[in-house]
Design a protein around this motif. Structure first.
Motif, mmCIF file in Angstrom:
data_model
loop_
_atom_site.group_PDB
_atom_site.id
_atom_site.type_symbol
_atom_site.label_atom_id
_atom_site.label_comp_id
_atom_site.label_asym_id
_atom_site.label_seq_id
_atom_site.Cartn_x
_atom_site.Cartn_y
_atom_site.Cartn_z
ATOM 1 N N UNK A 165 27.264 2.250 4.437
ATOM 2 C CA UNK A 165 26.966 0.999 3.731
ATOM 3 C C UNK A 165 25.506 0.960 3.295
ATOM 4 N N UNK A 166 25.272 0.473 2.091
ATOM 5 C CA UNK A 166 23.923 0.360 1.567
ATOM 6 C C UNK A 166 23.264 -0.928 2.053
ATOM 7 N N UNK A 167 21.935 -0.961 2.101
ATOM 8 C CA UNK A 167 21.245 -2.193 2.488
ATOM 9 C C UNK A 167 21.655 -3.365 1.608
ATOM 10 N N UNK A 168 21.793 -4.527 2.222
ATOM 11 C CA UNK A 168 22.231 -5.720 1.506
ATOM 12 C C UNK A 168 21.155 -6.194 0.537
ATOM 13 N N UNK A 169 21.583 -6.965 -0.456
ATOM 14 C CA UNK A 169 20.641 -7.552 -1.404
ATOM 15 C C UNK A 169 21.172 -8.894 -1.883
ATOM 16 N N UNK A 170 20.281 -9.686 -2.449
ATOM 17 C CA UNK A 170 20.616 -10.992 -2.987
ATOM 18 C C UNK A 170 20.226 -11.046 -4.462
ATOM 19 N N UNK A 171 20.839 -11.945 -5.242
ATOM 20 C CA UNK A 171 20.484 -12.045 -6.664
ATOM 21 C C UNK A 171 18.976 -12.149 -6.883
ATOM 22 N N UNK A 172 18.483 -11.377 -7.842
ATOM 23 C CA UNK A 172 17.058 -11.325 -8.138
ATOM 24 C C UNK A 172 16.382 -10.077 -7.612
ATOM 25 N N UNK A 173 17.078 -9.311 -6.765
ATOM 26 C CA UNK A 173 16.471 -8.114 -6.161
ATOM 27 C C UNK A 173 16.410 -6.963 -7.159
ATOM 28 N N UNK A 174 15.535 -6.009 -6.879
ATOM 29 C CA UNK A 174 15.429 -4.823 -7.725
ATOM 30 C C UNK A 174 15.248 -3.580 -6.858
ATOM 31 N N UNK A 198 16.520 -2.265 -1.531
ATOM 32 C CA UNK A 198 16.070 -3.233 -2.529
ATOM 33 C C UNK A 198 14.979 -4.162 -2.010
ATOM 34 N N UNK A 199 14.223 -4.739 -2.977
ATOM 35 C CA UNK A 199 13.217 -5.753 -2.676
ATOM 36 C C UNK A 199 13.473 -6.943 -3.587
ATOM 37 N N UNK A 213 0.780 -1.221 0.000
ATOM 38 C CA UNK A 213 0.000 0.000 0.000
ATOM 39 C C UNK A 213 0.808 1.264 0.000
ATOM 40 N N UNK A 214 2.064 1.207 0.415
ATOM 41 C CA UNK A 214 2.924 2.384 0.417
ATOM 42 C C UNK A 214 4.354 1.909 0.198
ATOM 43 N N UNK A 215 5.256 2.814 -0.119
ATOM 44 C CA UNK A 215 6.648 2.381 -0.280
ATOM 45 C C UNK A 215 7.115 1.566 0.918
ATOM 46 N N UNK A 216 7.826 0.454 0.659
ATOM 47 C CA UNK A 216 8.136 -0.513 1.698
ATOM 48 C C UNK A 216 9.477 -0.283 2.346
ATOM 49 N N UNK A 217 10.239 0.614 1.864
ATOM 50 C CA UNK A 217 11.546 0.857 2.449
ATOM 51 C C UNK A 217 11.805 2.359 2.437
ATOM 52 N N UNK A 218 12.646 2.782 3.370
ATOM 53 C CA UNK A 218 12.957 4.209 3.399
ATOM 54 C C UNK A 218 13.705 4.590 2.135
#
Length: 369
Positions: free
Chosen positions: A83-92, A152-153, A51-56
């Motif tokens: 440091x930026x938030x971590x992510x895993x392959x497939x994230x956008x 990222x999500x 319903x709204x943006x999920x991350x800052x």
């Protein structure tokens, strides 16, 4: 001090201690409750919260702007040192463009790099379905500019438990696949890739893929340029797969539909779309009732619920218009929904919809508006 006065004072002190102790216990319990559900006394929400943006939002600098194929540019977005938030392959990422448009781009760099994010986008002309976002990236973003990102999500994660992988990428669809290839190779898991495109010059990261293929077993990577080789051979790519093989596909809708049709029964399919899912039944007209105002608006076959509702509620929130960001989520009071988003959980779909892409299976939907 008399005995009576002393007794009264003692009772007062005991009462004060008890009240203070009870207050301490209540405050501690409240803090714990709030930590479990920040929106308390509302019930804890299942993840993800729509319903709204999920991350800052983050403000990042375009550190590098580079053409990596015909019609494709790559952006390296750097932080100011944190440091930026971590992510895993497939994230956008959600990229907020200077005009306010929000577009989603797969991360295609190195997850171990916490100082920057790398994305790439292909220019999509208006005649091919472009809506201005990719043109804005290509024509207005430049090195040194700041942009806002969210995420990222990841709704396209790599299945760590799969015994083997088959990756199928079409054109710019290689962007989420490339980090997966590196991850699979690092794990020592069996994999192969079919990478197709209109021409070799239009296929981004072809050199990276070729280098990775040099380190892998011969025959793992097949590159199919339509002007040279015709359409990719999906049957060959999916042949001789082991039971439980995870097939990952990203690219044009036609390619993903073809992979779904050719998929062996013993494989699992994982896809990522950045355009709304198209129903086999097409787009039929229906009506939408706005329960709070009592107004009824018509949704033609070639339009959306969002467009129809905006005529009556101009300030209704929306952003991506593709069913990914969740900004336009609305509660449905009555009617049967045809969900076409890539975001909501099953629980959320029971009584809400993203009105930018989803439609009605019934003749009328009633929204809590």
């Amino acid at each position: 001090m008399t005995a009576r006065t002393s007794s009264r004072t003692s009772r007062t002190l005991r009462k004060a201690v008890l009240v203070a102790g009870a207050g301490f216990v209540v405050r501690r319990a409240l803090r714990r409750r709030v930590r479990r559900s920040p929106l308390w006394p509302m019930p804890a929400l299942e993840e993800p919260t729509s319903g709204r943006p999920r991350a800052r939002a983050l403000r990042l600098r375009v550190a590098r702007y580079e053409k990596v194929a015909d019609g494709v540019v790559q952006l390296r977005l750097e932080s100011a040192g944190l440091p930026l938030p971590a992510w895993q392959p497939g994230a956008h990422l959600d990229l907020v463009l200077p005009s306010g448009l929000v577009r989603q781009y797969s991360l295609c760099g190195d997850p171990e790099d916490t100082s920057s994010y790398t994305v790439a986008t292909r220019l999509i002309p208006e005649g091919e379905g472009g809506r201005g976002g990719s043109r804005e990236v290509h024509e207005q973003l430049r090195e040194g500019m700041e942009v806002e990102v969210r995420g990222p999500r990841n709704r396209f994660p790599l299945d760590a438990g799969a015994p083997s992988y088959v990756f199928v990428a079409g054109g710019i669809g290689i962007t989420p696949i490339l980090p997966m290839l590196r991850e699979a190779e690092a794990r020592g898991t069996e994999w192969k890739l079919l990478y197709g495109g209109r021409t070799r010059a239009s296929m981004p990261f072809l050199e990276d893929v070729t280098k990775l293929g040099g380190a892998a077993a011969p025959g793992r990577i097949t590159v199919a340029a339509e002007d040279e080789d015709g359409r990719p051979d999906l049957a060959a790519a999916l042949a001789d797969t082991a039971p439980g093989t995870a097939v990952y596909c990203c690219g044009p809708e036609g390619l993903m539909s073809a992979v779904e049709t050719a998929l062996p029964d013993h494989c699992t399919l994982h896809t990522e779309r950045f355009t709304p899912r198209v129903s086999a039944d097409g787009n039929g007209p229906f009506e939408v009732e706005l329960r709070r105002s009592g107004k009824v608006v018509a949704v033609p076959a070639g339009s959306t619920v969002l467009a129809a509702v905006r005529a009556e509620v101009p300030d209704i929130p929306y952003s991506c218009e593709q069913g990914f960001c969740g900004t336009c989520q609305q509660r449905v009071v009555e009617g049967e929904i045809e969900h076409r988003d890539e975001l909501l959980t099953d629980a959320e779909r029971a009584d809400s919809m993203l009105i930018c892409v989803s439609r009605a299976r019934s003749e009328r939907l009633v929204l809590d508006l």
